[in-house]
Design an enzyme around this catalytic site. Sequence first.
Site, PDB file in Angstrom:
ATOM      1  N   ASN A 178       7.301   1.815   2.522  1.00  0.00           N
ATOM      2  CA  ASN A 178       7.193   1.590   3.971  1.00  0.00           C
ATOM      3  C   ASN A 178       8.443   0.826   4.392  1.00  0.00           C
ATOM      4  OD1 ASN A 178       6.599   0.870   6.581  1.00  0.00           O
ATOM      5  ND2 ASN A 178       4.980  -0.594   6.037  1.00  0.00           N
TER       6      ASN A 178
ATOM      7  N   LYS B 117       9.595   0.091   7.250  1.00  0.00           N
ATOM      8  CA  LYS B 117       9.512  -0.740   8.462  1.00  0.00           C
ATOM      9  C   LYS B 117      10.765  -0.523   9.307  1.00  0.00           C
ATOM     10  CE  LYS B 117       6.690  -3.899   5.858  1.00  0.00           C
ATOM     11  NZ  LYS B 117       5.894  -5.080   5.913  1.00  0.00           N
TER      12      LYS B 117
ATOM     13  N   HIS C  18      -1.237  -0.161  10.649  1.00  0.00           N
ATOM     14  CA  HIS C  18      -0.585  -1.255   9.911  1.00  0.00           C
ATOM     15  C   HIS C  18      -0.805  -2.571  10.662  1.00  0.00           C
ATOM     16  CE1 HIS C  18       2.385  -3.765   7.975  1.00  0.00           C
ATOM     17  NE2 HIS C  18       2.424  -2.878   6.999  1.00  0.00           N
TER      18      HIS C  18
ATOM     19  N   GLU D  11       1.044  -4.979  11.213  1.00  0.00           N
ATOM     20  CA  GLU D  11       2.139  -5.357  12.126  1.00  0.00           C
ATOM     21  C   GLU D  11       1.974  -4.658  13.476  1.00  0.00           C
ATOM     22  OE1 GLU D  11       5.304  -4.408   9.444  1.00  0.00           O
ATOM     23  OE2 GLU D  11       4.904  -6.210   8.268  1.00  0.00           O
TER      24      GLU D  11
ATOM     25  N   GLU E  46      -4.450  -3.549   2.678  1.00  0.00           N
ATOM     26  CA  GLU E  46      -3.347  -4.509   2.730  1.00  0.00           C
ATOM     27  C   GLU E  46      -3.843  -5.827   3.337  1.00  0.00           C
ATOM     28  OE1 GLU E  46       0.764  -2.495   2.875  1.00  0.00           O
ATOM     29  OE2 GLU E  46       0.018  -2.544   4.920  1.00  0.00           O
TER      30      GLU E  46
ATOM     31  N   GLY F 144       4.528  -9.421   2.778  1.00  0.00           N
ATOM     32  CA  GLY F 144       5.800 -10.136   2.888  1.00  0.00           C
ATOM     33  C   GLY F 144       5.742 -11.611   2.522  1.00  0.00           C
TER      34      GLY F 144
ATOM     35  N   SER G  18       3.210  -7.374  -0.849  1.00  0.00           N
ATOM     36  CA  SER G  18       4.054  -8.075  -1.826  1.00  0.00           C
ATOM     37  C   SER G  18       4.098  -7.433  -3.213  1.00  0.00           C
ATOM     38  CB  SER G  18       3.627  -9.545  -1.945  1.00  0.00           C
ATOM     39  OG  SER G  18       3.880 -10.229  -0.737  1.00  0.00           O
TER      40      SER G  18
HETATM   41  P1  PGA Z   1       5.511  -5.894   1.608  1.00  0.00           P
HETATM   42  O1  PGA Z   1       4.936  -4.967   2.789  1.00  0.00           O
HETATM   43  O2  PGA Z   1       5.505  -5.052   0.358  1.00  0.00           O
HETATM   44  O3  PGA Z   1       6.897  -6.259   2.053  1.00  0.00           O
HETATM   45  O4  PGA Z   1       4.612  -7.061   1.482  1.00  0.00           O
HETATM   46  C1  PGA Z   1       3.885  -4.083   2.591  1.00  0.00           C
HETATM   47  C2  PGA Z   1       3.565  -3.373   3.869  1.00  0.00           C
HETATM   48  O5  PGA Z   1       3.687  -3.981   4.942  1.00  0.00           O
HETATM   49  O6  PGA Z   1       3.182  -2.188   3.859  1.00  0.00           O
END
Ligand code: PGA
Length: 253
Positions: free
Chosen positions: A11, A13, A101, A103, A170, A176, A214
């Site tokens: 992903n 982003k 997601h 976010e 998630e 993150g 993460s």
């Molecule tokens: P990350 O993000 O691996 O940077 O924690 C995962 C995600 O948001 O899908």
Amino acid sequence: MTNKLKYFVGNWKMFGDFKSIKIIYKILNFYKKSKFRRFKNKIIFCVPNTLIYLFKKKLKSKLIYIGGQNCYHKEEYGPYTGAVSPAMIKRAGAEYLILGHSENRLEGDTNLLIEKKIKLALKQKIKVIFCIGETLKEKNKGKKFYVLKKQINGSIKKNLNLKNIIIAYEPVWSIGTSKIPNANDLKKTFVFIKNYFKKKFRTQKHPVVLYGGSVNHKNISMFSFIPEIDGFLIGGASQSSKKFIDIIKNYYK
Ligand code: PGA
């Protein structure tokens, strides 16, 4: 080591320009020649809309799939400045689409809005990677399973083509942050999601459920001991070919 299909989904982003395809080429070159091809894997890169068409065109190999990361909740064209519909994302070449997601939930995507998006994406024959997960506050209040149920019920309806929905668990507090759930909790959560989904939608098989939050080359071996995890949604570490390759290598170690 299991021979069940495993997903490694990047992903990206808000990351990447035309030159960033180099990262994917490196991963492809590694994977083509690697011994890991004897295991069943699916490698997918969910990239910004600006890159879908180019990457799809350049990646002749069938070993890596391209997906998008979100869409607008209307199907075709319309007076929605700045919006990109599922039909447009499909025509650009995406075969997968991340929806729900955290976010995007934080920016206002509700369960209802996500439901609309899932329905329209499936209608376009795009496979959906549907993200669910609890916040730290919800976890501490013991509300994790309640939240997961609510997210599933709020966005997935019985008459959909459920085979084309992949769930990504998630935990929001893990994205993150370098923090990950402990193995026991994670196993329980996966069993819960799979059983709940199967029972609720009366499907014959359990759904495919990925873990995201993460994931890196160091912690991946812990996840490999949990057979219920069907693969990974990888954010930060998918922006580097080395980190992504090391995740696959260490998963099968
Ligand atoms: P990350 O993000 O691996 O940077 O924690 C995962 C995600 O948001 O899908």
